[in-house]
Design a protein around this motif. Structure first.
Motif, PDB file in Angstrom:
ATOM      1  N   UNK A   1    -100.796  12.383 -32.489  1.00 51.55           N
ATOM      2  CA  UNK A   1    -100.908  11.653 -31.222  1.00 51.55           C
ATOM      3  C   UNK A   1    -100.381  10.231 -31.375  1.00 51.55           C
ATOM      4  N   UNK A   2    -100.714   9.586 -32.500  1.00 49.60           N
ATOM      5  CA  UNK A   2    -100.222   8.228 -32.747  1.00 49.60           C
ATOM      6  C   UNK A   2     -98.709   8.224 -32.916  1.00 49.60           C
ATOM      7  N   UNK A   3     -98.190   9.207 -33.629  1.00 52.96           N
ATOM      8  CA  UNK A   3     -96.743   9.308 -33.825  1.00 52.96           C
ATOM      9  C   UNK A   3     -96.010   9.481 -32.502  1.00 52.96           C
ATOM     10  N   UNK A   4     -96.494  10.400 -31.667  1.00 52.85           N
ATOM     11  CA  UNK A   4     -95.818  10.651 -30.396  1.00 52.85           C
ATOM     12  C   UNK A   4     -95.966   9.490 -29.418  1.00 52.85           C
TER      13      UNK A   4
ATOM     14  N   UNK B   1     -91.167   9.527 -20.499  1.00 48.59           N
ATOM     15  CA  UNK B   1     -92.482  10.137 -20.414  1.00 48.59           C
ATOM     16  C   UNK B   1     -92.290  11.646 -20.554  1.00 48.59           C
ATOM     17  N   UNK B   2     -92.959  12.243 -21.534  1.00 53.27           N
ATOM     18  CA  UNK B   2     -92.777  13.667 -21.767  1.00 53.27           C
ATOM     19  C   UNK B   2     -94.109  14.328 -22.073  1.00 53.27           C
ATOM     20  N   UNK B   3     -94.069  15.608 -22.333  1.00 58.32           N
ATOM     21  CA  UNK B   3     -95.290  16.378 -22.553  1.00 58.32           C
ATOM     22  C   UNK B   3     -96.013  15.930 -23.824  1.00 58.32           C
ATOM     23  N   UNK B   4     -95.265  15.475 -24.837  1.00 62.50           N
ATOM     24  CA  UNK B   4     -95.892  15.043 -26.083  1.00 62.50           C
ATOM     25  C   UNK B   4     -96.669  13.743 -25.893  1.00 62.50           C
ATOM     26  N   UNK B   5     -96.140  12.840 -25.105  1.00 54.55           N
ATOM     27  CA  UNK B   5     -96.855  11.592 -24.835  1.00 54.55           C
ATOM     28  C   UNK B   5     -98.114  11.846 -24.011  1.00 54.55           C
TER      29      UNK B   5
ATOM     30  N   UNK C   1     -99.826  14.692 -24.007  1.00 58.75           N
ATOM     31  CA  UNK C   1    -100.762  15.362 -24.917  1.00 58.75           C
ATOM     32  C   UNK C   1    -101.403  14.369 -25.876  1.00 58.75           C
ATOM     33  N   UNK C   2    -100.665  13.342 -26.285  1.00 60.33           N
ATOM     34  CA  UNK C   2    -101.220  12.321 -27.171  1.00 60.33           C
ATOM     35  C   UNK C   2    -102.335  11.545 -26.483  1.00 60.33           C
ATOM     36  N   UNK C   3    -102.140  11.204 -25.235  1.00 60.24           N
ATOM     37  CA  UNK C   3    -103.168  10.488 -24.483  1.00 60.24           C
ATOM     38  C   UNK C   3    -104.396  11.374 -24.269  1.00 60.24           C
TER      39      UNK C   3
END
Length: 112
Positions: free
Chosen positions: A56-59, A75-79, A81-83
């Protein structure tokens, strides 16, 4: 001339910085919490949470620096999901594992 895209890019960049800070806060707390506290609280293991929060920190970092031309850049699905992962940890797991070990010497009116 006032450009709406410049303002939106600034807003998304600020949100990405906030998401990165939130992910770091959750990761640091997970690293400092003893592994036993996760088991006592009935949550997933410390190892699993540190892996999840590490990604999560990496993304979120990649999303934050993407506005400078490197990284993911949008802004994407990984960001998102990280939040969500950092939010679940901070809202559910952190309070549960923080209560572990606070029993001690307490009377009916508080600790003594």
């Amino acid at each position: 001339m006032f450009q709406i895209h410049g303002v939106l890019d600034l807003i998304f960049w600020i949100l990405a910085i906030i998401a990165f800070g939130m992910s770091i806060w959750a990761l640091v707390h997970a690293l400092r919490t003893p592994a036993r506290a996760f088991a006592v609280a009935g949550k997933q293991t410390k190892k699993l949470w540190t892996i999840i929060l590490g990604f999560a920190t990496l993304f979120s970092f990649a999303s934050a620096v993407g506005y400078f031309g490197i990284g993911l850049g949008q802004l994407n699905i990984f960001a998102i999901a990280a939040v969500i992962a950092a939010g679940i940890y901070l809202a559910d797991v952190k309070p549960a594992v923080s209560q572990t070990g606070k029993g001690g010497n307490s009377g009916p009116y508080g600790p003594w």
